[in-house]
Design an enzyme around this catalytic site. Structure first.
Site, PDB file in Angstrom:
ATOM      1  N   CYS A 113       0.854  -1.182   0.000  1.00 29.05           N
ATOM      2  CA  CYS A 113       0.000   0.000   0.000  1.00 29.05           C
ATOM      3  C   CYS A 113       0.893   1.236   0.000  1.00 29.05           C
ATOM      4  CB  CYS A 113      -0.940   0.115   1.195  1.00 29.05           C
ATOM      5  SG  CYS A 113      -2.099  -1.220   1.337  1.00 29.05           S
ATOM      6  N   ARG A 147       3.793  -0.423  -4.897  1.00 29.52           N
ATOM      7  CA  ARG A 147       3.509  -0.941  -3.557  1.00 29.52           C
ATOM      8  C   ARG A 147       2.178  -1.693  -3.480  1.00 29.52           C
ATOM      9  NH1 ARG A 147       6.758   1.474   0.258  1.00 29.52           N
ATOM     10  NH2 ARG A 147       5.279   0.875   1.883  1.00 29.52           N
ATOM     11  N   TRP A 151      -2.787  -2.667  -1.566  1.00 29.42           N
ATOM     12  CA  TRP A 151      -2.482  -4.098  -1.707  1.00 29.42           C
ATOM     13  C   TRP A 151      -3.341  -4.758  -0.653  1.00 29.42           C
ATOM     14  CZ3 TRP A 151      -0.432  -8.199   1.126  1.00 29.42           C
ATOM     15  CH2 TRP A 151      -0.022  -9.307   0.369  1.00 29.42           C
ATOM     16  N   ASN A 184      -1.421   2.408   5.598  1.00 22.73           N
ATOM     17  CA  ASN A 184      -0.557   1.336   5.099  1.00 22.73           C
ATOM     18  C   ASN A 184      -0.126   0.530   6.311  1.00 22.73           C
ATOM     19  OD1 ASN A 184       2.938   1.322   4.183  1.00 22.73           O
ATOM     20  ND2 ASN A 184       1.462  -0.274   3.928  1.00 22.73           N
ATOM     21  N   GLY A 185      -0.433  -0.765   6.294  1.00 24.90           N
ATOM     22  CA  GLY A 185      -0.070  -1.611   7.438  1.00 24.90           C
ATOM     23  C   GLY A 185      -1.221  -2.531   7.782  1.00 24.90           C
ATOM     24  N   GLU A 209      16.889 -17.997  -8.153  1.00 21.32           N
ATOM     25  CA  GLU A 209      16.503 -16.628  -8.501  1.00 21.32           C
ATOM     26  C   GLU A 209      15.900 -16.586  -9.921  1.00 21.32           C
ATOM     27  OE1 GLU A 209      15.860 -13.994  -7.116  1.00 21.32           O
ATOM     28  OE2 GLU A 209      16.065 -12.421  -8.598  1.00 21.32           O
ATOM     29  N   LYS A 258      12.104 -15.306 -10.825  1.00 20.28           N
ATOM     30  CA  LYS A 258      11.824 -14.232 -11.799  1.00 20.28           C
ATOM     31  C   LYS A 258      10.751 -14.685 -12.774  1.00 20.28           C
ATOM     32  CE  LYS A 258      13.024 -11.575 -10.317  1.00 20.28           C
ATOM     33  NZ  LYS A 258      13.745 -11.440  -9.082  1.00 20.28           N
ATOM     34  N   GLU A 273       7.156 -15.066 -11.033  1.00 21.52           N
ATOM     35  CA  GLU A 273       6.446 -13.886 -10.547  1.00 21.52           C
ATOM     36  C   GLU A 273       5.927 -12.981 -11.660  1.00 21.52           C
ATOM     37  OE1 GLU A 273       8.618 -11.321  -7.867  1.00 21.52           O
ATOM     38  OE2 GLU A 273      10.467 -11.603  -8.962  1.00 21.52           O
ATOM     39  N   HIS A 299      16.898 -36.979  -7.266  1.00 16.72           N
ATOM     40  CA  HIS A 299      16.187 -37.495  -6.087  1.00 16.72           C
ATOM     41  C   HIS A 299      14.694 -37.172  -6.143  1.00 16.72           C
ATOM     42  CE1 HIS A 299      19.977 -38.621  -4.275  1.00 16.72           C
ATOM     43  NE2 HIS A 299      20.449 -37.423  -4.597  1.00 16.72           N
ATOM     44  N   LYS A 308       5.872  -4.384  -4.275  1.00 15.78           N
ATOM     45  CA  LYS A 308       7.323  -4.258  -4.189  1.00 15.78           C
ATOM     46  C   LYS A 308       7.818  -4.358  -2.751  1.00 15.78           C
ATOM     47  CE  LYS A 308      11.277  -3.304  -6.103  1.00 15.78           C
ATOM     48  NZ  LYS A 308      11.837  -4.451  -6.812  1.00 15.78           N
TER      49      LYS A 308
HETATM   50  O1  M6R Z   1      12.627  -5.329  -0.221  1.00 11.70           O
HETATM   51  P1  M6R Z   1      13.104  -6.707   0.054  1.00 11.70           P
HETATM   52  O2  M6R Z   1      14.383  -7.034  -0.600  1.00 11.70           O
HETATM   53  O3  M6R Z   1      13.152  -7.016   1.535  1.00 11.70           O
HETATM   54  O4  M6R Z   1      11.987  -7.645  -0.557  1.00 11.70           O
HETATM   55  C1  M6R Z   1      12.036  -9.026  -0.399  1.00 11.70           C
HETATM   56  C2  M6R Z   1      11.103  -9.713  -1.371  1.00 11.70           C
HETATM   57  O5  M6R Z   1       9.791  -9.305  -1.145  1.00 11.70           O
HETATM   58  C3  M6R Z   1      11.469  -9.420  -2.837  1.00 11.70           C
HETATM   59  O6  M6R Z   1      12.782  -9.755  -3.098  1.00 11.70           O
HETATM   60  C4  M6R Z   1      10.539 -10.196  -3.774  1.00 11.70           C
HETATM   61  O7  M6R Z   1      10.785 -11.561  -3.670  1.00 11.70           O
HETATM   62  C5  M6R Z   1      10.723  -9.694  -5.214  1.00 11.70           C
HETATM   63  N1  M6R Z   1       9.451  -9.530  -5.840  1.00 11.70           N
HETATM   64  C6  M6R Z   1      11.499 -10.602  -6.059  1.00 11.70           C
HETATM   65  O8  M6R Z   1      11.623 -10.167  -7.362  1.00 11.70           O
END
Ligand code: M6R
Length: 615
Positions: free
Chosen positions: A2, A27, A75, A101-102, A488, A492, A495, A511, A610
């Site tokens: 948010c 956000r 969000w 926000n929270g 990673e 990517k 998501e 395994h 984000k």
């Molecule tokens: O701001 P942060 O690095 O703490 O965020 C952690 C994760 O939320 C963030 O890396 C998330 O997995 C991303 N969307 C990955 O691309």
């Protein structure tokens, strides 16, 4: 999660709020809304489900006049994304409008109590409970709005950054924070407020980061007032000069922030290195480490805590630090660490990694580590965010604002900082020879140019992506330093393209996951030249023997895997511990293009935000 924005002053309030919401859309984008207060004290609230553009369309024929306003991009946590659950929320008598926000954790108890006093609720949100509580206290006590806000916030448990407007009081906005970010911009007879400084960077460089348990009173024509949540005490206002530029917040000719951020990496790596590797690679100047040399010399172990992509960087940190410094390292998801009674104490170093510096689980992990006596080191990107303020020391990755929800340049920046940290600590502890250290330092300095060369694969990857756009599953395999890179790569892809992808240590595949391999299951295998190369060749053959197609990321001049794989992406050969920074780039591009081919919104993938400031 948010984003909130507020403005009081003589500019066009609505325009500032909408532009600010667009900047904060990373956000959350389930719904958006604005509350506008006219100079006569009339309060208009407009909201719409979906992105900020929907709100703009909705507001086209509305009365947008205002001298103060607050706005929100959501969000969803409590209550589905809908028009009525969108913020701002009204109090029952329509006199107060609030953005938040929270999460208010005890909202249910408070709501039940308020309902017994006759309060009627029109949404499922926790935020409506807060605004109703403020109104109830104000009416019951006949007190000022500030007193009512203070008493209400003392009753809530959870996290919040809020901004509030009161009907007939166009002269002020009240804001407060606890565990969710809030920054105020001070202009010339005007104030801005926002979840981060991006909504107001073009208007003022003077910012005040509101601290936990502070109430801010923004009144035009008066200085900013910061009040304590506990009593009447007024806090000093600590003004920071913003180092942000407007061009960093624009796409700069790229169709998406994600692509811009991928292509920025030669520069962001250079910025991250600047002043930290000097004398042609012979000296590592990481002040956060050098100023605390004793802690690193005496460390019994290091525990790295992080989430998501930052956790993947943390896993690489383990390989780097254990390899160079001979200190045992554990890596934990912050969300697990915080509830697992961690055995941690003096002599331990906890490294918290977070791009945003606001991730709720990582912040909670830091708090626990501090309470237990560990030395806590932060690695963050957003200057002035909560994590750098809550840690004992740390390093910024300095890669500039990352706006695409999928982390790219922050990942390579985090890995680079961890590499420099490992090297710096190894030099202190004498666990690396001068020659090895100098050689690695020289290589690190070459990374920006090497990454630039890797970006030259863009067109081939774009072409390759078309072949795999409609794959339903993917495996990502790697070993050693490239196991975290494989994780990673898989993250990517899932998501932003919503394709199921699993990252696995290549040798672990036999395994279980090997059962999945058939002609429909492509594997991305990360196999640059390193000490496990021969081993991964066998894994590549195992996939091939079962009819799986292979996209291999290999070092230039590779002779073996290139002959087995269906598609080969060659990257320059670098020392083993630097390969993740190089091999992660083709995977970023591959996921970007697959998502684009599928017509997905890569900068704002569904359900994500984000900055994850809730549990
Ligand atoms: O701001 P942060 O690095 O703490 O965020 C952690 C994760 O939320 C963030 O890396 C998330 O997995 C991303 N969307 C990955 O691309």
């Amino acid at each position: 999660m948010c984003g909130i924005v507020g403005y009081i002053g003589d500019r066009n309030v609505y325009d500032i709020l909408i532009k600010g919401l667009h900047r904060l859309e990373y956000r959350g984008y389930d719904s958006a809304g604005v509350a506008l207060e006219t100079p006569e004290g009339k309060l208009n609230v407009y909201k719409a489900k979906g992105k900020v553009s929907n709100l703009e369309a909705f507001c086209k024929d509305k009365d947008l006049s205002a001298s103060a306003g607050i706005a929100h991009t959501r969000w969803a946590t409590h209550g589905e994304p809908s028009d009525h659950n969108a913020h701002p929320h009204y109090s029952q008598d329509g006199r107060l409008a609030l953005v938040h926000n929270g999460t208010i954790e005890n909202y249910k108890v408070l709501k039940d109590a308020l309902m017994q006093h006759g309060c009627v609720f029109s949404t499922e949100t926790d935020t409506e409970v807060l605004v109703q509580l403020i109104e109830y206290i104000k009416l019951r006590n006949g007190c000022t709005i500030i007193e009512a806000v203070r008493e209400a916030l003392n009753q809530v448990q959870g996290a919040y950054a809020i901004a509030l407007l009161e009907k007939d009081h166009p002269e002020q906005i009240i804001a407060a924070r606890k565990s969710s970010p809030l920054v105020i911009g001070i202009g010339d007879d005007e104030f801005f407020l926002a979840s981060d400084a991006t909504p107001f960077v073009e208007y003022t460089k003077e910012a005040v980061y509101v601290k936990d348990n502070e109430i801010a009173v923004l009144r035009q024509g008066e200085p900013l007032k910061l009040l304590s949540l506990e009593g009447d005490e007024e806090h000093a206002v600590d003004v920071t000069e913003l180092q942000l530029s407007i061009s960093q917040l624009e796409k700069g000719g790229y169709p998406h922030f994600m692509l811009k951020e991928i292509f920025e990496q030669p520069d962001t790596l250079r910025d991250c290195l600047r002043g930290r590797i000097v004398d042609g690679g012979r000296r590592i100047v990481l002040t956060g480490v050098l100023d605390n040399a004793r802690k690193f010399l005496d460390a019994k172990r290091i525990v790295i805590v992080a989430c998501g992509t930052s956790w993947h960087a943390g896993l690489l940190g383990k390989y780097l630090i254990q390899g160079m410094c001979k200190i045992p390292v554990e890596v934990e998801y912050a969300s697990e660490f915080r509830y697992n009674n961690p055995v941690i104490g003096e002599g331990d170093i906890v490294i918290a990694i977070s791009q945003s510096g606001e991730t709720a689980d990582t912040l909670a992990a830091i708090q626990i580590a501090r309470e237990k006596g560990a030395f806590v080191y932060g690695i963050s990107n957003v200057v002035g965010s909560s994590i750098p303020r809550e840690t004992h020391s740390g390093t910024y990755i300095h890669v500039g604002p990352e706006i695409g929800v999928a982390s790219t340049k922050a990942f390579t920046g985090q890995v680079l900082v961890l590499t420099m940290l490992a090297l710096c600590v190894a030099n202190l502890r004498g666990t690396i020879t001068e020659e090895e250290s100098n050689e690695l330092g020289e290589w690190i300095l070459k990374l920006p140019d090497i990454v630039k060369e890797v970006l030259g694969l863009n067109d081939s990857i774009k072409h390759l992506s078309a072949i795999y756009t409609y794959a339903r599953n993917f495996l990502y395999l790697g070993r050693g330093y490239n196991y975290p890179t494989a994780l990673e790569g898989a993250l990517k892809l899932k998501e932003i393209s919503y394709i199921h992808a699993e990252g696995y240590p290549a040798a672990e595949m036999k395994h279980g996951p090997i059962a999945l391999i058939d002609a429909e299951m492509p594997s991305v295998i990360v196999a640059p030249v390193d000490h496990l190369y021969e081993k991964i060749v066998s894994n590549v053959q195992q996939v091939k023997a079962r009819g799986g197609s292979i996209i291999a990321i290999v070092s230039k001049g590779d002779k073996v895997i290139s002959k087995i794989a269906d598609h080969v992406l060659e990257v320059p050969a670098v020392p083993e511990c630097l390969t993740p920074i190089v091999t992660s780039i083709p995977m970023q591009l591959l996921s970007y293009y697959i998502a684009i081919n599928k017509g997905k919104d890569v900068d704002m993938p569904r359900n994500l935000a984000k900055s994850v400031t809730v549990e």
